[in-house]
Design an enzyme around this catalytic site. Structure first.
Site, PDB file in Angstrom:
ATOM      1  N   HIS A  16      42.172 -23.680 -16.263  1.00  0.00           N
ATOM      2  CA  HIS A  16      41.716 -22.617 -16.824  1.00  0.00           C
ATOM      3  C   HIS A  16      41.019 -21.556 -15.951  1.00  0.00           C
ATOM      4  CE1 HIS A  16      39.441 -19.942 -19.679  1.00  0.00           C
ATOM      5  NE2 HIS A  16      38.135 -20.363 -19.103  1.00  0.00           N
TER       6      HIS A  16
ATOM      7  N   CYS B 147      37.887 -22.861 -24.285  1.00  0.00           N
ATOM      8  CA  CYS B 147      38.752 -22.764 -23.048  1.00  0.00           C
ATOM      9  C   CYS B 147      39.693 -24.048 -22.680  1.00  0.00           C
ATOM     10  CB  CYS B 147      38.159 -22.179 -21.954  1.00  0.00           C
ATOM     11  SG  CYS B 147      37.094 -20.924 -22.230  1.00  0.00           S
TER      12      CYS B 147
ATOM     13  N   ASN C 246      39.929 -13.693 -17.985  1.00  0.00           N
ATOM     14  CA  ASN C 246      39.613 -14.976 -18.541  1.00  0.00           C
ATOM     15  C   ASN C 246      40.164 -14.732 -20.235  1.00  0.00           C
ATOM     16  OD1 ASN C 246      38.908 -16.997 -20.066  1.00  0.00           O
ATOM     17  ND2 ASN C 246      36.756 -17.254 -19.011  1.00  0.00           N
TER      18      ASN C 246
HETATM   19  O1  UT7 Z   1      35.754 -19.287 -19.929  1.00  0.00           O
HETATM   20  C1  UT7 Z   1      34.388 -20.099 -20.329  1.00  0.00           C
HETATM   21  C2  UT7 Z   1      33.923 -20.460 -19.101  1.00  0.00           C
HETATM   22  N1  UT7 Z   1      33.226 -19.540 -18.227  1.00  0.00           N
HETATM   23  C3  UT7 Z   1      33.008 -19.686 -17.161  1.00  0.00           C
HETATM   24  O2  UT7 Z   1      33.445 -20.288 -16.616  1.00  0.00           O
HETATM   25  C4  UT7 Z   1      32.177 -18.393 -16.640  1.00  0.00           C
HETATM   26  C5  UT7 Z   1      31.193 -19.283 -15.301  1.00  0.00           C
HETATM   27  N2  UT7 Z   1      30.324 -18.232 -14.863  1.00  0.00           N
HETATM   28  C6  UT7 Z   1      30.786 -17.196 -14.044  1.00  0.00           C
HETATM   29  O3  UT7 Z   1      31.815 -17.083 -13.676  1.00  0.00           O
HETATM   30  C7  UT7 Z   1      29.693 -16.421 -13.282  1.00  0.00           C
HETATM   31  O4  UT7 Z   1      28.464 -17.143 -13.669  1.00  0.00           O
HETATM   32  C8  UT7 Z   1      29.637 -14.691 -13.775  1.00  0.00           C
HETATM   33  C9  UT7 Z   1      30.927 -14.159 -13.261  1.00  0.00           C
HETATM   34  C10 UT7 Z   1      29.444 -14.747 -15.030  1.00  0.00           C
HETATM   35  C11 UT7 Z   1      28.567 -14.261 -12.929  1.00  0.00           C
HETATM   36  O5  UT7 Z   1      28.414 -14.648 -11.515  1.00  0.00           O
HETATM   37  P1  UT7 Z   1      27.220 -15.152 -10.670  1.00  0.00           P
HETATM   38  O6  UT7 Z   1      27.392 -14.856  -9.558  1.00  0.00           O
HETATM   39  O7  UT7 Z   1      26.958 -16.414 -11.532  1.00  0.00           O
HETATM   40  O8  UT7 Z   1      25.992 -14.033 -11.032  1.00  0.00           O
HETATM   41  P2  UT7 Z   1      24.728 -14.423 -11.682  1.00  0.00           P
HETATM   42  O9  UT7 Z   1      24.725 -14.126 -13.352  1.00  0.00           O
HETATM   43  O10 UT7 Z   1      23.797 -15.303 -10.951  1.00  0.00           O
HETATM   44  O11 UT7 Z   1      24.050 -12.790 -11.474  1.00  0.00           O
HETATM   45  C12 UT7 Z   1      23.720 -12.498  -9.954  1.00  0.00           C
HETATM   46  C13 UT7 Z   1      23.170 -11.073  -9.948  1.00  0.00           C
HETATM   47  C14 UT7 Z   1      22.189 -10.584 -10.905  1.00  0.00           C
HETATM   48  O12 UT7 Z   1      21.147  -9.554 -10.479  1.00  0.00           O
HETATM   49  P3  UT7 Z   1      19.924 -10.249  -9.734  1.00  0.00           P
HETATM   50  O13 UT7 Z   1      19.122 -10.739 -11.220  1.00  0.00           O
HETATM   51  O14 UT7 Z   1      19.940 -11.083  -8.800  1.00  0.00           O
HETATM   52  O15 UT7 Z   1      19.211  -8.911  -9.455  1.00  0.00           O
HETATM   53  C15 UT7 Z   1      22.882 -10.131 -12.248  1.00  0.00           C
HETATM   54  O16 UT7 Z   1      22.198  -9.311 -13.045  1.00  0.00           O
HETATM   55  O17 UT7 Z   1      24.399 -10.277 -10.479  1.00  0.00           O
HETATM   56  C16 UT7 Z   1      23.932  -9.345 -11.363  1.00  0.00           C
HETATM   57  N3  UT7 Z   1      25.047  -9.114 -12.246  1.00  0.00           N
HETATM   58  C17 UT7 Z   1      26.048  -8.324 -12.042  1.00  0.00           C
HETATM   59  N4  UT7 Z   1      25.708  -7.087 -11.325  1.00  0.00           N
HETATM   60  C18 UT7 Z   1      26.961  -6.230 -11.184  1.00  0.00           C
HETATM   61  C19 UT7 Z   1      25.415  -9.811 -13.352  1.00  0.00           C
HETATM   62  N5  UT7 Z   1      26.737  -9.558 -13.895  1.00  0.00           N
HETATM   63  C20 UT7 Z   1      27.096  -8.228 -13.194  1.00  0.00           C
HETATM   64  C21 UT7 Z   1      27.734  -7.299 -13.147  1.00  0.00           C
HETATM   65  N6  UT7 Z   1      27.931  -6.374 -12.339  1.00  0.00           N
HETATM   66  N7  UT7 Z   1      29.000  -7.365 -13.993  1.00  0.00           N
END
Ligand code: UT7
Length: 398
Positions: free
Chosen positions: A268, A124, A298
């Protein structure tokens, strides 16, 4: 004594952005549609990322064809002929081939017969890396005009069953044309950084690695490494919020500017919350950052030039503005450039646009003629072509 032309020739060292263009495929995939296939919702995706929809390439659209479309649009804005381009850099993580490079395919589509062309892999951050390399090539006098493109077909390498990643990514391309000038300004400074120890946090295998995965067993699918994106989202989130403000402060120092001199930051487009956290760390309002995540998702290396084009269309940039591009992602890599924006877009008439498009039809014709004459040359010389060799090998195997 130096002649005037020689002085002019050696003086064109400031790399100005004189053209920009983007391409997004027609097909739009909404959050609601994704929620039909994985356990998620429009509300979760929008509140956690800022994304509402993304574009998905049609079967006939490729990383190279989208790059060509963006580059052709950028050349039209720059009012340059493809033969005036001496360097084409394509930043991508989704090339169709390891070689030939996507950049070489774009060179052929454009008919840019005087250009060197290569792909650059910095995930990215790739567009900012490419911008820096192209600006340096102009600063050394090695080339006069260059095109830098970010282009991705991420929909083809996303695991559509992994809700942690499939909600994020989209397809598209963006390009800028850089032109050497004796007028100060353009790309004023860049900072490029990397930390390979974090490579396992965000990865996409190039080919099937059998049997030894280098990044750990969690990257294996049924004993093989599958070509889909793997990401430790939370850790990447933390990494991104830490590096954005640092790299911006560093590049501003190099350009002898402060954050108060900055008119717009084009980051980005990964996650709205990352951008808001970075704005807080820098002590600036979050609307200093341009965001178009809602419409395009993204698009990795393509996200900054696509957002730049949207920002120009939205009237967010005026001559003499200082704009910062900041990228971060797989590698790990991160980078920022500060650019003096010093162009007013010219109106391009429809006739002019059509006339310029005709160039590319002619370029394809010339390319075809070269291919055919090469084939006939090989036939006459009795040398087998790669195709004939393959056929021969297949016959023997049967
Ligand atoms: O381009 C390259 C660079 N990439 C990035 O910069 C991406 C960086 N990361 C992010 O943007 C975020 O980490 C994500 C959007 C990918 C995820 O968001 P988050 O707030 O960090 O969620 P998390 O991974 O901490 O997950 C929180 C909860 C989990 O459930 P539990 O374990 O708390 O019950 C996940 O299973 O959200 C759940 N979850 C979802 N729920 C509904 C993860 N993805 C989803 C989803 N829909 N799509």
């Amino acid at each position: 004594m130096q002649r005037y032309e020689e002085i002019a020739e050696t003086d064109m060292k400031n790399a100005h952005i004189v053209g920009w263009g983007s391409f997004l495929p027609e097909r739009v995939l909404t959050n609601d549609e994704i929620a039909l296939t994985v356990d998620t919702s429009n509300e979760w995706i929008f509140t956690r990322t800022g994304i509402r929809e993304r574009h998905i390439a049609a079967t006939q659209e490729t990383t190279a064809t989208m790059a060509f479309e963006a580059a052709a649009r950028a050349l039209a804005v720059a009012d340059l002929h493809p033969s005036q381009i001496e360097l084409i850099i394509v930043a991508t993580s989704t090339p169709e081939y390891i070689f030939p490079s996507t950049a070489c395919r774009v060179q052929d589509y454009l008919g840019a017969r005087r250009a060197g062309a290569f792909d650059l892999s910095a995930a990215c951050s790739g567009f900012v890396y490419g911008l820096s390399v192209a600006a340096q090539s102009i600063a050394t006098g090695s080339v006069r005009n260059a095109i830098v493109i970010g282009t991705e077909t991420l929909s083809r390498v996303v695991d559509w069953e992994d809700r942690g990643t499939c909600i994020l990514f989209g397809d598209g391309a963006g390009a800028v044309v850089l032109k050497g000038s004796s007028i100060p300004g353009g790309v004023m400074a860049s900072t490029l950084r990397s930390d390979g120890s974090g490579g396992d946090l965000l990865s996409l295998p190039a080919v099937y690695h059998n049997p030894v995965p280098t990044l750990g067993p969690e990257y294996l699918h049924n004993g093989h490494q599958k070509n889909t994106i793997r990401m430790a989202g939370r850790q990447i989130f933390r990494f991104a919020t830490n590096v954005i403000s640092d790299v911006i402060e560093d590049v501003l120092k190099k350009a002898e500017l402060t954050i108060d001199d900055v008119d717009l930051i084009v980051p980005h487009q990964a996650n709205r919350r990352i951008i808001e956290t970075a704005a807080k760390k820098l002590g600036v309002p979050s609307d200093l950052f341009y965001v178009n995540l809602d419409k395009a998702g993204n698009t990795s290396a393509a996200s900054i030039p696509i957002a730049l084009c949207d920002a120009v269309d939205a009237g967010k940039l005026a001559p003499d503005d200082n704009v910062i591009f900041v990228g971060f992602g797989g590698g790990l890599t991160w980078a920022a450039s500060v650019v003096k924006w010093d162009v007013t877009p010219q109106q391009i008439s429809r006739v002019d646009r059509e006339w310029k498009r005709a160039r590319y039809i002619a370029a394809r014709g010339r390319s075809r003629v070269r291919k055919i004459s090469r084939r006939w040359g090989a036939k006459l010389a009795g040398s087998p072509t790669p195709d004939a060799k393959m056929k021969d090998a297949r016959k023997k195997a049967d």
